[in-house]
Design a protein around this motif. Structure first.
Motif, PDB file in Angstrom:
ATOM      1  N   ALA A 135       1.047  -1.133   0.076  1.00 45.53           N
ATOM      2  CA  ALA A 135       0.167  -0.111   0.044  1.00 45.53           C
ATOM      3  C   ALA A 135       1.007   0.608  -0.053  1.00 45.53           C
ATOM      4  N   HIS A 136       0.267   2.213  -0.178  1.00 45.59           N
ATOM      5  CA  HIS A 136       1.087   3.782  -0.027  1.00 45.59           C
ATOM      6  C   HIS A 136       0.380   4.475   1.790  1.00 45.59           C
ATOM      7  N   HIS A 137       1.129   5.191   1.890  1.00 40.69           N
ATOM      8  CA  HIS A 137       1.014   5.846   2.826  1.00 40.69           C
ATOM      9  C   HIS A 137       0.992   7.306   2.333  1.00 40.69           C
ATOM     10  N   GLY A 138      -0.119   8.161   3.002  1.00 43.03           N
ATOM     11  CA  GLY A 138       0.117  10.038   2.477  1.00 43.03           C
ATOM     12  C   GLY A 138      -0.240  11.282   3.374  1.00 43.03           C
ATOM     13  N   ARG A 139       0.835  11.678   4.098  1.00 43.13           N
ATOM     14  CA  ARG A 139       0.699  12.817   5.303  1.00 43.13           C
ATOM     15  C   ARG A 139       1.209  13.909   4.563  1.00 43.13           C
ATOM     16  N   VAL A 140       0.681  14.415   5.060  1.00 41.48           N
ATOM     17  CA  VAL A 140       0.657  16.407   4.915  1.00 41.48           C
ATOM     18  C   VAL A 140       0.657  17.093   6.228  1.00 41.48           C
ATOM     19  N   ARG A 141       1.738  18.334   6.731  1.00 45.45           N
ATOM     20  CA  ARG A 141       1.087  18.738   7.352  1.00 45.45           C
ATOM     21  C   ARG A 141       0.385  19.911   7.803  1.00 45.45           C
ATOM     22  N   ILE A 142      -0.310  21.146   8.061  1.00 45.39           N
ATOM     23  CA  ILE A 142      -1.502  22.222   8.968  1.00 45.39           C
ATOM     24  C   ILE A 142      -0.640  22.334   9.602  1.00 45.39           C
ATOM     25  N   THR A 143       0.037  23.581   9.856  1.00 40.74           N
ATOM     26  CA  THR A 143      -0.198  24.307  11.207  1.00 40.74           C
ATOM     27  C   THR A 143      -1.351  25.731  10.698  1.00 40.74           C
ATOM     28  N   ALA A 144      -2.145  25.774  12.188  1.00 32.53           N
ATOM     29  CA  ALA A 144      -2.941  27.135  11.781  1.00 32.53           C
ATOM     30  C   ALA A 144      -2.833  27.871  13.431  1.00 32.53           C
ATOM     31  N   VAL A 145      -2.962  28.896  12.946  1.00 30.53           N
ATOM     32  CA  VAL A 145      -2.531  30.167  14.760  1.00 30.53           C
ATOM     33  C   VAL A 145      -3.905  30.708  14.439  1.00 30.53           C
ATOM     34  N   LEU A 146      -4.240  30.848  15.738  1.00 29.26           N
ATOM     35  CA  LEU A 146      -5.990  30.833  16.309  1.00 29.26           C
ATOM     36  C   LEU A 146      -5.610  32.454  17.364  1.00 29.26           C
ATOM     37  N   ASN A 147      -6.447  33.036  16.820  1.00 27.26           N
ATOM     38  CA  ASN A 147      -6.045  34.494  17.996  1.00 27.26           C
ATOM     39  C   ASN A 147      -7.557  34.165  18.670  1.00 27.26           C
ATOM     40  N   ASP A 148      -8.497  33.842  18.568  1.00 27.06           N
ATOM     41  CA  ASP A 148     -10.234  33.955  18.731  1.00 27.06           C
ATOM     42  C   ASP A 148      -9.991  32.214  20.171  1.00 27.06           C
ATOM     43  N   PHE A 149     -10.075  31.727  21.283  1.00 26.51           N
ATOM     44  CA  PHE A 149      -9.986  30.649  21.846  1.00 26.51           C
ATOM     45  C   PHE A 149     -11.170  30.445  22.203  1.00 26.51           C
ATOM     46  N   THR A 150     -12.139  31.079  21.979  1.00 23.33           N
ATOM     47  CA  THR A 150     -13.732  30.259  22.141  1.00 23.33           C
ATOM     48  C   THR A 150     -13.387  29.398  20.422  1.00 23.33           C
ATOM     49  N   ALA A 151     -13.204  29.817  19.331  1.00 26.60           N
ATOM     50  CA  ALA A 151     -13.304  28.979  18.385  1.00 26.60           C
ATOM     51  C   ALA A 151     -12.389  27.786  18.267  1.00 26.60           C
ATOM     52  N   LEU A 152     -11.523  28.723  18.992  1.00 23.85           N
ATOM     53  CA  LEU A 152     -10.290  27.333  18.933  1.00 23.85           C
ATOM     54  C   LEU A 152     -10.712  26.258  19.540  1.00 23.85           C
ATOM     55  N   GLY A 153     -11.363  26.349  20.775  1.00 24.21           N
ATOM     56  CA  GLY A 153     -12.010  24.532  21.514  1.00 24.21           C
ATOM     57  C   GLY A 153     -12.949  24.064  20.586  1.00 24.21           C
ATOM     58  N   GLU A 154     -13.643  24.647  19.687  1.00 19.34           N
ATOM     59  CA  GLU A 154     -14.846  24.035  18.596  1.00 19.34           C
ATOM     60  C   GLU A 154     -13.561  23.670  17.532  1.00 19.34           C
ATOM     61  N   LEU A 155     -12.956  24.577  17.068  1.00 20.21           N
ATOM     62  CA  LEU A 155     -11.879  23.908  15.389  1.00 20.21           C
ATOM     63  C   LEU A 155     -11.498  22.271  16.314  1.00 20.21           C
ATOM     64  N   THR A 156     -10.765  22.893  17.173  1.00 14.84           N
ATOM     65  CA  THR A 156     -10.058  21.193  17.672  1.00 14.84           C
ATOM     66  C   THR A 156     -10.655  20.290  17.795  1.00 14.84           C
ATOM     67  N   THR A 157     -11.280  20.358  17.818  1.00  8.23           N
ATOM     68  CA  THR A 157     -12.379  18.995  18.726  1.00  8.23           C
ATOM     69  C   THR A 157     -13.076  18.290  16.924  1.00  8.23           C
ATOM     70  N   ARG A 158     -13.172  19.900  16.034  1.00 12.55           N
ATOM     71  CA  ARG A 158     -14.224  19.201  14.840  1.00 12.55           C
ATOM     72  C   ARG A 158     -13.129  18.581  14.134  1.00 12.55           C
ATOM     73  N   LEU A 159     -11.575  19.116  14.660  1.00  8.92           N
ATOM     74  CA  LEU A 159     -10.876  18.182  13.072  1.00  8.92           C
ATOM     75  C   LEU A 159     -10.115  16.968  13.982  1.00  8.92           C
ATOM     76  N   ALA A 160     -10.140  16.918  15.138  1.00  7.66           N
ATOM     77  CA  ALA A 160      -9.854  16.010  15.890  1.00  7.66           C
ATOM     78  C   ALA A 160     -10.671  14.415  15.489  1.00  7.66           C
ATOM     79  N   ASP A 161     -12.234  15.146  14.764  1.00 10.02           N
ATOM     80  CA  ASP A 161     -13.206  14.556  14.915  1.00 10.02           C
ATOM     81  C   ASP A 161     -13.021  13.599  13.598  1.00 10.02           C
ATOM     82  N   LEU A 162     -12.572  13.960  12.578  1.00  8.58           N
ATOM     83  CA  LEU A 162     -11.813  13.898  11.492  1.00  8.58           C
ATOM     84  C   LEU A 162     -11.137  12.422  10.831  1.00  8.58           C
TER      85      LEU A 162
END
Length: 226
Positions: free
Chosen positions: A88-115
């Motif tokens: 098989a083949h395995h692919g990987r890409v790394r993304i960095t996100a910097v946020l300044n709204d910590f309310t949005a941070l909690g929601e985004l973190t959960t939604r990303l980790a749920d993928l």
């Protein structure tokens, strides 16, 4: 310049520790894919990568910076008779996100980790290089140096007369903050039915940042009254 009985010198150090709330939080998102052949792996990785980017961009101005980093496609080899073949083949890409709204941070973190096949590391709290907290720490350090020099002079019955030198010993975050261990919010799987309900947003408590500044100052004094 060396001190003399008529113009003695006093050299002091001023320090300041300034504690403030963080200004940004950084997430590292690793998107993975797996396919029986290279093309399938690439197509799956592209789809998952686009999903992560679109989801993150949907938070608008709360996302201060979004960057793609390392990318790789790696074959998985398996023994086959006297040789090896690509399983098989395995692919990987790394993304960095910097946020300044910590309310949005909690929601985004959960939604990303749920993928599926998506790993989330962070957040890492920090201050911007231009943060007013750095200047405040420097001012406090200078004030401390002047106060300390005046106290030494007063103990000798003298007064400060002139500043000869003020040297900045540097300013830094005393406690670089990684609020949680890498991979604290991770979901990795190779398939399965999608969940009907979204996971609740994480309640992330920002970690206070400690800024430290230090200066060295040299003053001349009036002759002491010994």
């Amino acid at each position: 310049m060396a001190g003399t009985p008529e113009t003695p010198l006093v050299t002091v150090r001023g320090e300041a520790t300034h504690e403030v709330d963080p200004e940004t939080a950084t997430l590292t998102i690793t998107v993975s894919a797996r396919g029986k052949d290279r093309r399938t792996a690439l197509e799956d990785l592209t789809r998952r990568n686009n999903t992560v980017l679109e989801l993150t961009k949907s938070y608008g101005e709360a996302v201060e910076k979004l960057e793609s980093g390392g990318f790789s496609i790696t074959p998985e080899l398996t023994a086959h008779g006297r040789g090896e073949r690509i399983r098989a083949h395995h692919g990987r890409v790394r993304i960095t996100a910097v946020l300044n709204d910590f309310t949005a941070l909690g929601e985004l973190t959960t939604r990303l980790a749920d993928l599926e096949l998506t790993r989330v590391d962070g957040p890492w709290w920090s201050l911007r290089p231009t943060s007013p907290a750095h200047g405040e720490a420097r001012r406090q350090a200078v004030t401390e140096a002047v106060t300390r020099a005046r106290e030494y002079a007063a103990a000798l019955g003298s007064d400060l007369s002139a500043l000869l030198e003020l040297a900045d010993q540097g300013i830094e975050n005393a406690h670089p903050a990684a609020a949680m261990p890498p991979g604290a919010y991770t979901r990795q799987s190779f398939g399965g039915a999608a969940e009907d309900t979204a996971a609740p947003a994480l309640d992330l408590e920002p970690q206070r940042q400690t800024v430290y500044a230090q200066v060295t100052a040299r003053f001349t004094m009036t002759p002491p009254k010994l």
